[in-house]
Design a protein around this motif. Structure first.
Motif, PDB file in Angstrom:
ATOM      1  N   HIS A 146       7.201   2.349  -6.393  1.00  0.00           N
ATOM      2  CA  HIS A 146       6.724   3.680  -6.734  1.00  0.00           C
ATOM      3  C   HIS A 146       5.456   3.543  -7.565  1.00  0.00           C
ATOM      4  O   HIS A 146       5.353   2.620  -8.385  1.00  0.00           O
ATOM      5  CB  HIS A 146       7.775   4.461  -7.530  1.00  0.00           C
ATOM      6  N   LEU A 147       4.535   4.490  -7.398  1.00  0.00           N
ATOM      7  CA  LEU A 147       3.297   4.464  -8.153  1.00  0.00           C
ATOM      8  C   LEU A 147       2.812   5.890  -8.357  1.00  0.00           C
ATOM      9  O   LEU A 147       2.731   6.662  -7.405  1.00  0.00           O
ATOM     10  CB  LEU A 147       2.233   3.646  -7.418  1.00  0.00           C
ATOM     11  N   VAL A 148       2.526   6.207  -9.612  1.00  0.00           N
ATOM     12  CA  VAL A 148       1.920   7.491  -9.948  1.00  0.00           C
ATOM     13  C   VAL A 148       0.549   7.203 -10.536  1.00  0.00           C
ATOM     14  O   VAL A 148       0.427   6.375 -11.436  1.00  0.00           O
ATOM     15  CB  VAL A 148       2.771   8.278 -10.969  1.00  0.00           C
ATOM     16  N   LYS A 198      -5.940   1.431  -8.642  1.00  0.00           N
ATOM     17  CA  LYS A 198      -4.683   0.711  -8.521  1.00  0.00           C
ATOM     18  C   LYS A 198      -4.697  -0.095  -7.232  1.00  0.00           C
ATOM     19  O   LYS A 198      -5.521   0.137  -6.348  1.00  0.00           O
ATOM     20  CB  LYS A 198      -3.495   1.681  -8.501  1.00  0.00           C
ATOM     21  N   SER A 199      -3.726  -0.990  -7.116  1.00  0.00           N
ATOM     22  CA  SER A 199      -3.606  -1.797  -5.903  1.00  0.00           C
ATOM     23  C   SER A 199      -2.159  -1.865  -5.445  1.00  0.00           C
ATOM     24  O   SER A 199      -1.251  -1.976  -6.260  1.00  0.00           O
ATOM     25  CB  SER A 199      -4.113  -3.221  -6.134  1.00  0.00           C
ATOM     26  N   LEU A 200      -1.982  -1.784  -4.132  1.00  0.00           N
ATOM     27  CA  LEU A 200      -0.684  -2.018  -3.509  1.00  0.00           C
ATOM     28  C   LEU A 200      -0.684  -3.422  -2.937  1.00  0.00           C
ATOM     29  O   LEU A 200      -1.698  -3.874  -2.398  1.00  0.00           O
ATOM     30  CB  LEU A 200      -0.427  -1.002  -2.398  1.00  0.00           C
ATOM     31  N   LYS A 201       0.478  -4.077  -3.041  1.00  0.00           N
ATOM     32  CA  LYS A 201       0.567  -5.456  -2.572  1.00  0.00           C
ATOM     33  C   LYS A 201       1.652  -5.603  -1.519  1.00  0.00           C
ATOM     34  O   LYS A 201       2.678  -4.927  -1.551  1.00  0.00           O
ATOM     35  CB  LYS A 201       0.840  -6.393  -3.742  1.00  0.00           C
ATOM     36  N   LEU A 236      -1.409  -9.157   1.727  1.00  0.00           N
ATOM     37  CA  LEU A 236      -2.249  -8.023   2.115  1.00  0.00           C
ATOM     38  C   LEU A 236      -2.263  -7.055   0.942  1.00  0.00           C
ATOM     39  O   LEU A 236      -1.207  -6.721   0.398  1.00  0.00           O
ATOM     40  CB  LEU A 236      -1.682  -7.345   3.363  1.00  0.00           C
ATOM     41  N   ASN A 237      -3.455  -6.643   0.544  1.00  0.00           N
ATOM     42  CA  ASN A 237      -3.586  -5.690  -0.549  1.00  0.00           C
ATOM     43  C   ASN A 237      -4.243  -4.415  -0.051  1.00  0.00           C
ATOM     44  O   ASN A 237      -4.981  -4.421   0.940  1.00  0.00           O
ATOM     45  CB  ASN A 237      -4.460  -6.287  -1.670  1.00  0.00           C
ATOM     46  N   LEU A 238      -3.971  -3.328  -0.759  1.00  0.00           N
ATOM     47  CA  LEU A 238      -4.670  -2.075  -0.505  1.00  0.00           C
ATOM     48  C   LEU A 238      -5.137  -1.540  -1.852  1.00  0.00           C
ATOM     49  O   LEU A 238      -4.322  -1.176  -2.696  1.00  0.00           O
ATOM     50  CB  LEU A 238      -3.762  -1.060   0.188  1.00  0.00           C
ATOM     51  N   HIS A 239      -6.453  -1.574  -2.061  1.00  0.00           N
ATOM     52  CA  HIS A 239      -7.027  -1.134  -3.316  1.00  0.00           C
ATOM     53  C   HIS A 239      -7.343   0.357  -3.232  1.00  0.00           C
ATOM     54  O   HIS A 239      -7.909   0.832  -2.235  1.00  0.00           O
ATOM     55  CB  HIS A 239      -8.298  -1.935  -3.627  1.00  0.00           C
TER      56      HIS A 239
END
Lengths: 116, 112
Positions: free
Chosen positions: A10-12, A19-22, A74-77
């Protein structure tokens, strides 16, 4: 190991945050994908990486920036997102991305993103 | 791109067999048919894949007629835990097309 692991779950974030998703997989897959899924809608393809190179960008806004540092990650910035970007972001992998159509995607559980 | 059409939703009682049909009139010669299952707040999970005739695994069966313009996912004796969205995907790799595009899916509700 047949898992695709995504963090955070979860991310707010605010509209001015970065922010980054990994995403990580250890199945030896050489294709990795990012999908976006809004509530009660099907997943929508965003990006495809093949052998660590970006192969497909489905006209995604530049506030989403993918990165594939190696074959397992894999990242999503994320930067300057809008509230309408709130969604479940799914990472997936497959053995390869080729002209064959019998790909089997392995998905992670996703990151539920809320943009305030 | 081979477009797929599925029923939006289906209801079933526990213990019944459920058949979900997917129409894909523009399927290409080399295309496979792949089905995924998705529970709320989780990623889709591969269920079964086939090219022609019948495929069976421990979870489901997939029936594909000779013309391959449709396919039917069969779930034997469903339980409450089979409540999910089921997606049928058919890949077409013409230039510029993305590899795997999800259609609207079928929302299956299993009732006790």
């Amino acid at each position: 190991d047949t898992e695709v692991t995504q963090t955070p779950k979860h991310l707010v974030m605010g509209m001015t945050n970065k922010k980054s998703l990994k995403c990580e997989q250890h199945m030896g897959h050489r294709a990795m994908y990012w999908y976006k899924q809004k509530a009660k809608k099907p997943p929508e393809l965003m990006f495809v990486y093949s052998y660590e190179k970006l192969s497909i960008n489905e006209s995604v806004p530049s506030r989403f920036s993918p990165e594939c540092p190696n074959s397992s990650l894999l990242n999503l910035h994320l930067h300057a997102l809008q509230p309408e970007d709130s969604a479940l972001y799914l990472c997936a992998s497959s053995q390869v991305w080729s002209t064959a159509s019998n790909e089997k995607l392995f998905f992670g559980s996703g990151t539920q993103l809320s943009v305030l | 791109l081979a477009k797929t059409t599925q029923p939006i939703s289906m209801d079933s009682y526990e213990g019944q067999e459920v058949n979900i049909t997917c129409s894909h009139n523009n399927i290409a010669t080399n295309d496979y048919i792949t089905w995924y299952q998705q529970f709320p707040s989780q990623g889709p999970r591969f269920i079964i894949q086939g090219y022609k005739t019948k495929v069976t695994n421990e979870v489901a069966s997939l029936f594909i007629p000779a013309d391959r313009k449709s396919s039917t996912l069969s779930l034997p004796r469903v339980s409450l835990s089979d409540t999910a969205v089921y997606y049928c995907l058919v890949g077409t790799r013409n230039s510029g097309n993305t590899p795997l595009v999800f259609g609207k899916g079928t929302r299956l509700s299993v009732i006790a």
